[in-house]
Design a protein around this motif. Structure first.
Motif, short mmCIF file in Angstrom:
data_model
loop_
_atom_site.label_atom_id
_atom_site.label_comp_id
_atom_site.label_asym_id
_atom_site.label_seq_id
_atom_site.Cartn_x
_atom_site.Cartn_y
_atom_site.Cartn_z
N ILE A 8 0.86 -1.18 0.00
CA ILE A 8 0.00 0.00 0.00
C ILE A 8 0.90 1.24 0.00
O ILE A 8 1.85 1.32 0.78
CB ILE A 8 -0.90 0.03 1.25
N ASN A 9 0.61 2.19 -0.87
CA ASN A 9 1.34 3.45 -0.93
C ASN A 9 0.34 4.57 -1.20
O ASN A 9 -0.69 4.34 -1.84
CB ASN A 9 2.38 3.45 -2.06
N GLY A 10 0.65 5.79 -0.75
CA GLY A 10 -0.21 6.90 -1.10
C GLY A 10 -0.14 8.09 -0.18
O GLY A 10 0.61 8.11 0.80
N LEU A 11 -0.95 9.08 -0.53
CA LEU A 11 -0.99 10.36 0.18
C LEU A 11 -2.07 10.37 1.25
O LEU A 11 -3.11 9.73 1.11
CB LEU A 11 -1.28 11.50 -0.79
N GLN A 12 -1.80 11.18 2.28
CA GLN A 12 -2.77 11.41 3.35
C GLN A 12 -2.78 12.91 3.64
O GLN A 12 -1.74 13.50 3.90
CB GLN A 12 -2.35 10.63 4.59
N VAL A 13 -3.96 13.50 3.56
CA VAL A 13 -4.14 14.93 3.84
C VAL A 13 -5.04 15.04 5.08
O VAL A 13 -6.13 14.46 5.10
CB VAL A 13 -4.80 15.65 2.64
N SER A 14 -4.57 15.79 6.09
CA SER A 14 -5.30 15.82 7.37
C SER A 14 -5.51 17.24 7.88
O SER A 14 -4.72 18.13 7.63
CB SER A 14 -4.49 15.09 8.45
N VAL A 15 -6.58 17.38 8.64
CA VAL A 15 -6.85 18.58 9.42
C VAL A 15 -7.13 18.09 10.83
O VAL A 15 -7.79 17.07 11.04
CB VAL A 15 -8.07 19.35 8.88
N GLY A 16 -6.60 18.80 11.82
CA GLY A 16 -6.81 18.38 13.20
C GLY A 16 -6.85 19.54 14.16
O GLY A 16 -6.69 20.71 13.77
N TYR A 17 -7.01 19.19 15.42
CA TYR A 17 -7.07 20.21 16.47
C TYR A 17 -6.44 19.64 17.72
O TYR A 17 -6.78 18.56 18.17
CB TYR A 17 -8.51 20.64 16.74
N LYS A 18 -5.49 20.40 18.30
CA LYS A 18 -4.87 20.03 19.57
C LYS A 18 -5.49 20.84 20.68
O LYS A 18 -5.63 22.06 20.58
CB LYS A 18 -3.35 20.28 19.53
N PHE A 19 -5.84 20.17 21.78
CA PHE A 19 -6.50 20.84 22.92
C PHE A 19 -5.47 21.49 23.83
O PHE A 19 -4.37 21.06 23.97
CB PHE A 19 -7.33 19.82 23.73
#
Length: 192
Positions: free
Chosen positions: A181-192
């Protein structure tokens, strides 16, 4: 493999013990992954990931960030007229080392191990086999970059290089393709 997991856990425990600050958060986003082997080069499908993270600040420049994610990955492929779509779901544990180039902007790298929780597929052939075709464990490396705002919002872009052969041998077809498995990951997050 066990040696690398042990080293990773030791680094994580030492990092937590020496940490100046630990923040927790959530993240989610899109996966553009593909599953391919030596014979069949599939095309990427869109999946998603969702989960939590811990940001362990080791210094002003370094942070260790373990994550626990539910992640879907898949591929579309064509092989001698047989059209197939494969969808795999994993519980992934990436452990990322982040280096901050300037405030907010980081480069990151780290290992990832995944546990297969679901394997499904569809095909125009009655001979295609899906559910029992894949091994339970996947592992590889992530490389990427991220940007964090002071308010806690974060953005990440990663590429996953799968190192594990995730396919099982198919005895009645006399096949044993090395599948990754290969590929891109695009993320949005929030740290408390």
């Amino acid at each position: 493999m066990k040696k690398y997991l042990t080293i990773g856990l030791v680094v994580l425990v030492i990092g937590i013990a020496k940490a100046q600050e630990v923040k927790f958060g959530v993240k989610g986003g899109l996966n553009l992954m593909k599953i391919s082997d030596e014979q069949v080069k599939g095309t990427s499908t869109v999946g998603f990931h969702l989960g939590g993270l811990a940001a362990i600040k080791l210094s002003d420049k370094f942070t260790l960030q373990p994550e626990l994610l539910y992640s879907t990955k898949g591929t579309k492929e064509s092989y001698y007229g047989i059209e197939m779509k494969t969808n795999l779901s994993y519980i992934d544990l990436p452990i990322m080392a982040k280096y901050f180039i300037v405030e907010g902007l980081s480069v990151e790298a780290g290992p990832q191990i995944g546990y297969l929780v679901s394997a499904k597929g569809s095909s125009n052939s009655e001979y295609a086999v899906f559910e029992n075709n894949f091994k339970t464990i996947d592992y590889g490396l992530n490389l990427g970059t991220g940007y964090e705002l002071k308010e806690g919002l974060l953005f990440q872009l990663r590429y996953y290089f799968g190192l594990a052969d995730i396919s099982k041998a198919i005895p009645y077809y006399d096949m044993n393709p090395k599948t990754h498995i290969n590929g891109l990951q695009v993320s949005v997050g929030y740290k408390f």
